[in-house]
Design a protein around this motif. Structure first.
Motif, PDB file in Angstrom:
ATOM      1  N   ASP A 168       3.048  -3.107 -16.013  1.00 47.33           N
ATOM      2  CA  ASP A 168       2.098  -3.287 -15.061  1.00 47.33           C
ATOM      3  C   ASP A 168       2.579  -2.871 -13.676  1.00 47.33           C
ATOM      4  O   ASP A 168       1.863  -2.112 -12.920  1.00 47.33           O
ATOM      5  CB  ASP A 168       1.535  -4.825 -15.154  1.00 47.33           C
ATOM      6  N   ALA A 218       2.995   1.098 -13.254  1.00 48.99           N
ATOM      7  CA  ALA A 218       1.777   1.574 -13.391  1.00 48.99           C
ATOM      8  C   ALA A 218       1.016   1.483 -12.044  1.00 48.99           C
ATOM      9  O   ALA A 218       0.517   2.312 -11.297  1.00 48.99           O
ATOM     10  CB  ALA A 218       0.764   0.837 -14.351  1.00 48.99           C
ATOM     11  N   ARG A 219       1.187   0.031 -11.442  1.00 53.02           N
ATOM     12  CA  ARG A 219       0.425  -0.043 -10.042  1.00 53.02           C
ATOM     13  C   ARG A 219       1.091   0.427  -8.963  1.00 53.02           C
ATOM     14  O   ARG A 219       0.782   1.281  -7.760  1.00 53.02           O
ATOM     15  CB  ARG A 219       0.619  -1.732  -9.769  1.00 53.02           C
ATOM     16  N   TRP A 220       2.800   0.701  -9.097  1.00 53.39           N
ATOM     17  CA  TRP A 220       3.495   1.218  -7.948  1.00 53.39           C
ATOM     18  C   TRP A 220       3.083   2.953  -8.011  1.00 53.39           C
ATOM     19  O   TRP A 220       2.920   3.379  -6.884  1.00 53.39           O
ATOM     20  CB  TRP A 220       4.928   1.128  -8.494  1.00 53.39           C
ATOM     21  N   SER A 221       2.999   3.288  -9.186  1.00 56.28           N
ATOM     22  CA  SER A 221       2.306   4.930  -9.232  1.00 56.28           C
ATOM     23  C   SER A 221       1.271   5.215  -8.560  1.00 56.28           C
ATOM     24  O   SER A 221       0.958   6.130  -8.011  1.00 56.28           O
ATOM     25  CB  SER A 221       2.739   5.325 -10.593  1.00 56.28           C
ATOM     26  N   ALA A 222       0.274   4.237  -8.902  1.00 51.65           N
ATOM     27  CA  ALA A 222      -1.195   4.300  -8.368  1.00 51.65           C
ATOM     28  C   ALA A 222      -1.104   4.264  -7.060  1.00 51.65           C
ATOM     29  O   ALA A 222      -1.849   5.036  -6.321  1.00 51.65           O
ATOM     30  CB  ALA A 222      -2.092   3.283  -9.080  1.00 51.65           C
ATOM     31  N   TYR A 223      -0.129   3.670  -6.416  1.00 48.69           N
ATOM     32  CA  TYR A 223      -0.111   3.552  -4.924  1.00 48.69           C
ATOM     33  C   TYR A 223       0.772   4.596  -4.307  1.00 48.69           C
ATOM     34  O   TYR A 223       0.846   4.723  -3.239  1.00 48.69           O
ATOM     35  CB  TYR A 223       0.337   2.288  -4.555  1.00 48.69           C
ATOM     36  N   GLY A 224       1.189   5.511  -5.311  1.00 46.77           N
ATOM     37  CA  GLY A 224       1.953   6.791  -4.525  1.00 46.77           C
ATOM     38  C   GLY A 224       3.408   6.475  -4.552  1.00 46.77           C
ATOM     39  O   GLY A 224       4.131   7.354  -3.939  1.00 46.77           O
ATOM     40  N   GLU A 267       0.616  -1.365  -0.209  1.00 39.38           N
ATOM     41  CA  GLU A 267       0.086   0.112  -0.054  1.00 39.38           C
ATOM     42  C   GLU A 267       0.743   1.206  -0.083  1.00 39.38           C
ATOM     43  O   GLU A 267       0.352   2.311  -0.581  1.00 39.38           O
ATOM     44  CB  GLU A 267      -0.842  -0.050   1.158  1.00 39.38           C
TER      45      GLU A 267
END
Length: 279
Positions: free
Chosen positions: A227, A230-236, A211
């Motif tokens: 992928d 992208a998920r890493w960035s989405a989680y800040g 998180e």
């Protein structure tokens, strides 16, 4: 004013395959910004078997070469010398030609990685994780030797690769522990994660991003984002990408080959972003 052909200077990137390379875009952008109208930069499909003949056919107008796979180690016996940085990982991605014809090999990937991280405020970490164990992973270890004060865990697929990474660690003065790729999700909790694997390899790990992730350095730039990134960035989390590495190592190449510094980092990055967006 038209520059006489005899005054023209040349550089190029060599490798196989090479059609995908962004290096011509970056170097040509730098030449334009620096006013180096007499410099040109091309790409050539060259494999290990044809490398010797290619080098022997170069004239005095050549200032330097960028090298990608599979030439980074194959070129070493063909050079007059290599820098300490290149020797540390037995990999050359830059060849600079002196006026007397001497060929010197360097590795700008290593300082390029360090510079890309520093640009994002990463000056030092107390531990790190590496995903993969190929040639890029050894360069990542060499970069970590400069900024990591503690243990590096390398996640690999075989005992042979694990042994190679531990040997590189000993050689580079880095404390390396190896772990099985099946446990790679554990890597994502490290203060710095460097992904050095081919496209698609880390996609399955995207669902395991914590998180509050720290920093991911994914060396890929096409396709981008991965992928995982992208998920890493989405989680800040902070993400350093392959284009960042490509631009920073190319800046050093331009400076060494042309003798002009500083190379225009921002101009080169924008040229790379534009070229990728057009693909």
């Amino acid at each position: 004013m038209t520059v006489r052909a005899i005054d023209a200077r040349r550089a190029a990137v060599l490798g196989s395959p090479i059609a995908h390379s962004l290096s011509p875009v970056l170097h040509r952008a730098a030449y334009r910004e620096l006013g180096l109208a007499d410099w040109s930069y091309d790409r050539f499909e060259v494999d290990e078997e044809s490398l010797t003949g290619f080098l022997d056919g170069l004239g005095p107008e050549w200032g330097g070469l960028s090298l990608t796979m599979p030439l980074k180690r194959a070129v070493i016996p063909l050079l007059d010398g290599v820098t300490e940085t290149a020797a540390s990982v037995e990999a050359v991605n830059t060849v600079v030609f002196a006026e007397d014809g001497r060929r010197t090999g360097d590795n700008t990937d290593i300082p390029g990685m360090v510079a890309a991280l520093r640009e994002r405020g990463i000056e030092q970490v107390d531990s790190a994780a590496i995903l993969g164990a190929g040639a890029t992973a050894s360069s990542a270890l060499a970069a970590l030797a400069r900024i990591c004060t503690g243990e590096v865990v390398a996640y690999v697929r075989s005992a042979e690769r694990a042994a190679e990474m531990r040997q590189w660690g000993e050689r580079l003065g880095v404390e390396v522990r190896t772990a099985d790729w099946a446990d790679a999700a554990e890597a994502l909790r490290a203060p710095l994660v460097i992904a050095t694997t081919p496209a698609g390899t880390t996609d399955a790990l995207a669902g395991a991003v914590p998180e509050r992730p720290a920093t991911l350095f994914d060396v890929l730039y096409d396709p981008w984002p991965t992928d995982l990134a992208a998920r890493w960035s989405a989680y800040g989390g902070a993400v350093v990408g392959g284009l960042d590495l490509l631009v920073h190592q190319a800046v050093l190449q331009v400076e060494q080959m042309t003798g002009r510094a500083p190379a225009p980092l921002d101009v080169m990055r924008k040229a790379g972003e534009h070229a990728l967006a057009a693909r």
